[in-house]
Design a protein around this motif. Structure first.
Motif, PDB file in Angstrom:
ATOM      1  N   LEU A 126      -5.544  -2.598  -5.738  1.00 24.08           N
ATOM      2  CA  LEU A 126      -5.922  -1.829  -4.555  1.00 24.08           C
ATOM      3  C   LEU A 126      -5.129  -0.533  -4.462  1.00 24.08           C
ATOM      4  CD1 LEU A 126      -5.978  -4.754  -1.967  1.00 24.08           C
ATOM      5  CD2 LEU A 126      -7.934  -3.749  -3.141  1.00 24.08           C
ATOM      6  N   GLN A 127      -5.647   0.398  -3.676  1.00 19.11           N
ATOM      7  CA  GLN A 127      -4.945   1.656  -3.450  1.00 19.11           C
ATOM      8  C   GLN A 127      -3.672   1.419  -2.642  1.00 19.11           C
ATOM      9  OE1 GLN A 127      -7.189   4.459  -1.169  1.00 19.11           O
ATOM     10  NE2 GLN A 127      -5.653   6.057  -1.294  1.00 19.11           N
ATOM     11  N   ASP A 128      -3.780   0.571  -1.604  1.00 22.50           N
ATOM     12  CA  ASP A 128      -2.628   0.256  -0.754  1.00 22.50           C
ATOM     13  C   ASP A 128      -1.951  -0.992  -1.320  1.00 22.50           C
ATOM     14  OD1 ASP A 128      -0.793   0.114   1.252  1.00 22.50           O
ATOM     15  OD2 ASP A 128      -2.163  -0.767   2.726  1.00 22.50           O
ATOM     16  N   VAL A 129      -0.877  -0.790  -2.066  1.00 22.70           N
ATOM     17  CA  VAL A 129      -0.199  -1.895  -2.749  1.00 22.70           C
ATOM     18  C   VAL A 129       0.753  -2.589  -1.783  1.00 22.70           C
ATOM     19  CG1 VAL A 129       1.279  -2.545  -4.670  1.00 22.70           C
ATOM     20  CG2 VAL A 129      -0.367  -0.683  -4.934  1.00 22.70           C
ATOM     21  N   PHE A 130       0.637  -3.902  -1.705  1.00 17.81           N
ATOM     22  CA  PHE A 130       1.563  -4.681  -0.863  1.00 17.81           C
ATOM     23  C   PHE A 130       2.520  -5.446  -1.764  1.00 17.81           C
ATOM     24  CE2 PHE A 130       3.266  -8.118   1.569  1.00 17.81           C
ATOM     25  CZ  PHE A 130       3.388  -7.609   2.856  1.00 17.81           C
ATOM     26  N   LEU A 131       3.813  -5.250  -1.528  1.00 17.95           N
ATOM     27  CA  LEU A 131       4.837  -5.994  -2.250  1.00 17.95           C
ATOM     28  C   LEU A 131       5.670  -6.780  -1.249  1.00 17.95           C
ATOM     29  CD1 LEU A 131       6.111  -3.344  -4.844  1.00 17.95           C
ATOM     30  CD2 LEU A 131       4.384  -5.111  -5.175  1.00 17.95           C
ATOM     31  N   PHE A 132       6.021  -7.999  -1.631  1.00 19.59           N
ATOM     32  CA  PHE A 132       6.841  -8.849  -0.767  1.00 19.59           C
ATOM     33  C   PHE A 132       8.316  -8.518  -0.957  1.00 19.59           C
ATOM     34  CE2 PHE A 132       2.934 -11.204  -1.544  1.00 19.59           C
ATOM     35  CZ  PHE A 132       2.590 -11.617  -0.264  1.00 19.59           C
TER      36      PHE A 132
ATOM     37  N   GLU B 103      11.402  -5.142   1.645  1.00 17.58           N
ATOM     38  CA  GLU B 103      10.139  -5.357   2.349  1.00 17.58           C
ATOM     39  C   GLU B 103       9.125  -4.262   2.026  1.00 17.58           C
ATOM     40  OE1 GLU B 103       8.516  -6.410   6.850  1.00 17.58           O
ATOM     41  OE2 GLU B 103      10.606  -5.907   6.524  1.00 17.58           O
ATOM     42  N   ARG B 104       7.904  -4.700   1.632  1.00 21.49           N
ATOM     43  CA  ARG B 104       6.783  -3.814   1.285  1.00 21.49           C
ATOM     44  C   ARG B 104       7.135  -2.850   0.146  1.00 21.49           C
ATOM     45  NH1 ARG B 104       2.624  -4.014   4.948  1.00 21.49           N
ATOM     46  NH2 ARG B 104       1.819  -2.060   4.115  1.00 21.49           N
ATOM     47  N   GLY B 105       8.149  -3.201  -0.664  1.00 24.49           N
ATOM     48  CA  GLY B 105       8.507  -2.353  -1.807  1.00 24.49           C
ATOM     49  C   GLY B 105       9.124  -1.034  -1.400  1.00 24.49           C
ATOM     50  N   ALA B 106       9.917  -1.051  -0.310  1.00 24.04           N
ATOM     51  CA  ALA B 106      10.454   0.182   0.262  1.00 24.04           C
ATOM     52  C   ALA B 106      11.369   0.943  -0.689  1.00 24.04           C
ATOM     53  CB  ALA B 106      11.213  -0.135   1.553  1.00 24.04           C
ATOM     54  N   THR B 107      11.996   0.253  -1.647  1.00 24.61           N
ATOM     55  CA  THR B 107      12.954   0.922  -2.541  1.00 24.61           C
ATOM     56  C   THR B 107      12.276   1.516  -3.776  1.00 24.61           C
ATOM     57  OG1 THR B 107      13.408  -1.209  -3.617  1.00 24.61           O
ATOM     58  CG2 THR B 107      14.862  -0.556  -1.808  1.00 24.61           C
ATOM     59  N   LEU B 108      10.956   1.412  -3.874  1.00 25.29           N
ATOM     60  CA  LEU B 108      10.221   1.956  -5.012  1.00 25.29           C
ATOM     61  C   LEU B 108       9.325   3.106  -4.561  1.00 25.29           C
ATOM     62  CD1 LEU B 108       9.051  -1.354  -6.753  1.00 25.29           C
ATOM     63  CD2 LEU B 108      11.073   0.005  -7.280  1.00 25.29           C
TER      64      LEU B 108
ATOM     65  N   GLY C  31       4.114   5.527  -6.837  1.00 31.63           N
ATOM     66  CA  GLY C  31       3.624   5.349  -8.203  1.00 31.63           C
ATOM     67  C   GLY C  31       4.165   4.090  -8.857  1.00 31.63           C
ATOM     68  N   GLN C  32       5.448   3.782  -8.617  1.00 31.59           N
ATOM     69  CA  GLN C  32       6.054   2.566  -9.179  1.00 31.59           C
ATOM     70  C   GLN C  32       5.412   1.313  -8.593  1.00 31.59           C
ATOM     71  OE1 GLN C  32      10.122   3.471  -8.169  1.00 31.59           O
ATOM     72  NE2 GLN C  32      10.632   4.118 -10.272  1.00 31.59           N
ATOM     73  N   ARG C  33       5.153   1.331  -7.314  1.00 32.21           N
ATOM     74  CA  ARG C  33       4.475   0.176  -6.694  1.00 32.21           C
ATOM     75  C   ARG C  33       3.086   0.001  -7.292  1.00 32.21           C
ATOM     76  NH1 ARG C  33       6.773   2.307  -1.761  1.00 32.21           N
ATOM     77  NH2 ARG C  33       4.741   3.051  -1.030  1.00 32.21           N
ATOM     78  N   GLN C  34       2.408   1.118  -7.549  1.00 30.94           N
ATOM     79  CA  GLN C  34       1.069   1.053  -8.138  1.00 30.94           C
ATOM     80  C   GLN C  34       1.112   0.462  -9.542  1.00 30.94           C
ATOM     81  OE1 GLN C  34      -1.844   2.644  -6.189  1.00 30.94           O
ATOM     82  NE2 GLN C  34      -2.444   0.834  -7.306  1.00 30.94           N
ATOM     83  N   LEU C  35       2.109   0.864 -10.326  1.00 34.34           N
ATOM     84  CA  LEU C  35       2.249   0.331 -11.686  1.00 34.34           C
ATOM     85  C   LEU C  35       2.500  -1.178 -11.653  1.00 34.34           C
ATOM     86  CD1 LEU C  35       4.385   3.160 -13.329  1.00 34.34           C
ATOM     87  CD2 LEU C  35       2.043   2.534 -13.956  1.00 34.34           C
ATOM     88  N   ILE C  36       3.308  -1.634 -10.717  1.00 36.85           N
ATOM     89  CA  ILE C  36       3.575  -3.077 -10.593  1.00 36.85           C
ATOM     90  C   ILE C  36       2.291  -3.823 -10.257  1.00 36.85           C
ATOM     91  CG2 ILE C  36       4.710  -4.809  -9.120  1.00 36.85           C
ATOM     92  CD1 ILE C  36       7.155  -3.000  -9.052  1.00 36.85           C
TER      93      ILE C  36
ATOM     94  N   SER D 187      -2.870   7.289  -5.819  1.00 36.47           N
ATOM     95  CA  SER D 187      -1.532   7.493  -5.243  1.00 36.47           C
ATOM     96  C   SER D 187      -0.501   7.929  -6.273  1.00 36.47           C
ATOM     97  CB  SER D 187      -1.059   6.196  -4.569  1.00 36.47           C
ATOM     98  OG  SER D 187      -1.928   5.825  -3.536  1.00 36.47           O
ATOM     99  N   VAL D 188      -0.920   8.163  -7.511  1.00 39.65           N
ATOM    100  CA  VAL D 188       0.041   8.531  -8.549  1.00 39.65           C
ATOM    101  C   VAL D 188      -0.187   9.972  -8.982  1.00 39.65           C
ATOM    102  CG1 VAL D 188       0.275   6.168  -9.361  1.00 39.65           C
ATOM    103  CG2 VAL D 188      -1.457   7.636 -10.388  1.00 39.65           C
ATOM    104  N   ASP D 189       0.845  10.554  -9.595  1.00 36.85           N
ATOM    105  CA  ASP D 189       0.724  11.942 -10.034  1.00 36.85           C
ATOM    106  C   ASP D 189      -0.134  12.012 -11.288  1.00 36.85           C
ATOM    107  OD1 ASP D 189       2.451  11.498 -12.402  1.00 36.85           O
ATOM    108  OD2 ASP D 189       4.019  11.234 -10.890  1.00 36.85           O
TER     109      ASP D 189
END
Length: 591
Positions: free
Chosen positions: A429-435, A481-486, A489-494, A515-517
């Motif tokens: 998805l475009q909006d990536v959710f990470l725990f 939470e929600r991949g805040a430290t990435l 683009g990094q969240r999208q790759l994951i 969402s990536v360059d």
């Protein structure tokens, strides 16, 4: 931002239907529950024994100087005290234990139920309210077992037992002792009604506070971007004020009621002492009886003072139970009646005359017909709201269609077991959710069958391996939470790695590279080409440059397929797609 406030009202003290349904959760522990009932009865029977034996000790032994008989009574009182303490301990511990194991079961069942709910349910229900159901309401329900029903029954039995003994010992003195009881009953009733309203206000305030905090913390970036901090802060202060006022009201009622109850009890005790002392002087009442009645009064008034509080606890527990049971009984779930569980699929997808609406007949998709054969790549383009993402949701059965049919390898997707259907479809998805967990667990989602080597192989394929290795701990790095430290683009790759490691036969990309360059997008496009090879692929694209090699491109507008063809044929057609292409070329030239 606006948030609908929840209004909760106390229910009936005894709601037979609710209690009957709650008993279903008690059944696995009914042996312990019946033992708790026995302990409740035992406590009620033991309550008046000490005053009774003290009366005997004074009148039958102290009065005549029988020290040996007095010593025997003292031994008996010690045994009774130890027995009563043991029963009290067992009752308190067991009622608390039963309450906790039952709410553990209810909370697990409630969460399992939420996992099966339609996405539409979550679209329409504030998350904070669901948190309240699963946490605060369930905690309140525990009080029904530990401080509510069992405690009320115990208090009532104790009152009946004490009254019976008092009437047996001296019925005239009993009537005198009860002279202030009407005052206590009236004050208790007034307190019960007032505290019920206060408890309702507290519960409403807690629910509204949870909902407000969840929504606004999640949307904090919007609050800050639009400089709404002051306004949202003022709104929070108002909700918090309502919470404080409700609590202070309940404290006020308690601070008034308990001193009043103490005064009434003191007056009752004074009346008994006055009347009893007169009887003692006239040799009509024994001194032991008078002393025992003073003790009886203390035992009698204590549960009456507590019973109002327990009734309100039970009332709020019934309300919480009703809301939890209502949620558990809701059938807003995707029916999972399919039995078809193939290990492998070809990946032929077909939509026939599909109509879909999120609300009634406000059609989002109208008479959609298309087919994606095994190994084909089909792209969907169109303006926001055209219905592209809705098609993706329907193929995954996040929602069910209103009319028409969707088949996978010639079989209606409703005949597939839901877990099996989604197992064969990988979605990015475009909006990536990470725990809030490690990168490894965010990719495997806790699946022990996926090895670290497979994860790193997939990461290398999409170009994520280098940035993962640079992070402290690599795959064990916690993304918060929600991949805040990435980065985005990094969240999208994951998310790409997550889709690949499950090795699905169908790949769906919902504007996954928007969402990536440009540099990262080119790298991902190469990986996507490898990933799509031999797989059925559906791509929703914002940038038309990324879908030019698709076998088929569909142009959607207002829920309908307007054009279908290859990139070249659609440009030659000079319709919707051609206009979109020209607009993007102009925007790139301006940029």
């Amino acid at each position: 931002m606006s948030l609908e406030k929840e209004n909760i009202k106390s229910g009936d003290i005894i709601d037979a239907q609710v209690l009957k349904k709650l008993y279903e959760f008690v059944k696995p522990y009914q042996g312990r529950f019946y033992f708790l009932v026995f302990l409740t009865i035992a406590m009620a029977v033991l309550a008046p024994t000490r005053p009774y034996f003290i009366q005997i000790a004074i009148d039958d032994y102290v009065a005549i100087g029988d020290s040996k008989g007095l010593l025997n009574i003292i031994y008996l009182l010690i045994v009774l005290l130890l027995l009563q303490s043991l029963v009290q301990f067992a009752h308190t511990y067991l009622s608390g234990w039963i309450g906790q194991v039952i709410i553990k079961d209810i909370r697990i069942k409630l969460y399992r139920h939420l996992l099966k709910m339609r996405l539409k349910f979550f679209d329409n229900t504030p998350i904070g309210r669901l948190v309240t159901r699963n946490v605060s309401d369930v905690e309140t329900l525990a009080d029904v077992f530990s401080e509510g029903l069992a405690a009320i029954i115990g208090d009532l039995l104790q009152l009946i037992t004490i009254l019976a003994v008092m009437f047996y010992v001296d019925w005239k003195l009993t009537l005198v002792s009860l002279s202030t009881l009407p005052l206590l009953i009236i004050s208790t009733y007034i307190f019960k009604e007032k505290i019920k309203v206060a408890f309702n206000d507290v519960r409403n305030a807690v629910s509204n506070l949870n909902s407000f905090l969840q929504e606004h913390i999640t949307g904090m970036n919007i609050v800050q971007i639009f400089n709404r901090e002051k306004r949202e802060y003022d709104k929070f202060k108002e909700i918090n004020k309502e919470h404080r006022v409700a609590h202070v009201k309940s404290v006020l009622y308690y601070s008034i009621y308990y001193p009043v109850a103490e005064i009434i009890q003191a007056i009752g005790t004074g009346v008994v002492v006055w009347y009893g002392a007169t009887g003692v002087f006239d040799m009509e009442i024994q001194i032991g009886i008078l002393i025992s009645f003073i003790m009886y009064l203390q035992l009698f008034f204590r549960p009456i003072r507590m019973i109002a509080d327990r009734f309100n606890t039970l009332q709020m527990g019934v309300v919480s139970s009703s809301r939890i049971l209502k949620l558990l009984e809701s059938d807003d779930q995707i029916p999972n009646e399919g039995k078809f569980k193939p290990e492998k699929i070809e990946g032929n997808i077909k939509l026939e005359n599909v109509w879909f609406a999120y609300n009634d007949e406000e059609w989002v998709l109208k008479n959609i017909n298309f087919e994606v054969k095994h190994g084909e790549t089909v792209a969907m383009v169109g303006a926001t709201g055209a219905g592209k993402s809705s098609i993706i949701n329907l193929i995954n059965r996040f929602y069910d269609i209103n009319k028409g049919k969707i088949t996978l390898d010639g079989t209606d997707i409703k005949e597939y077991e839901l877990g099996t259907l989604r197992k064969h479809i990988g979605v990015v998805l475009q909006d990536v959710f990470l725990f809030s967990d490690t990168i490894l667990n965010n990719i495997t989602l806790g699946n022990p069958e996926i090895t670290r080597e497979e994860v790193m192989k997939a990461a290398k394929l999409v170009g994520a391996k280098k940035f993962i290795e640079r992070l402290p701990g690599g795959l064990d790095y916690n993304v918060m939470e929600r991949g805040a430290t990435l980065s985005v683009g990094q969240r999208q790759l994951i998310s790409f790695v997550r889709a690949i490691v499950y090795n699905p036969e169908i790949i769906i990309l919902d504007e996954a590279t928007s969402s990536v360059d440009t540099e990262t997008e080119e790298m991902i496009q190469k990986a996507i080409s490898k990933m799509m090879k031999g797989r059925t692929s559906i791509v929703i694209a914002h940038r038309l440059s990324t879908i030019q090699k698709a076998d088929k491109i569909m142009v959607l507008n207002q829920g309908e397929i307007k054009e279908t063809g290859t990139h070249e044929s659609l440009l030659e057609l000079g319709g919707y797609y051609s206009k979109l292409h020209q607009m993007q070329l102009k925007s790139m030239a301006i940029g």
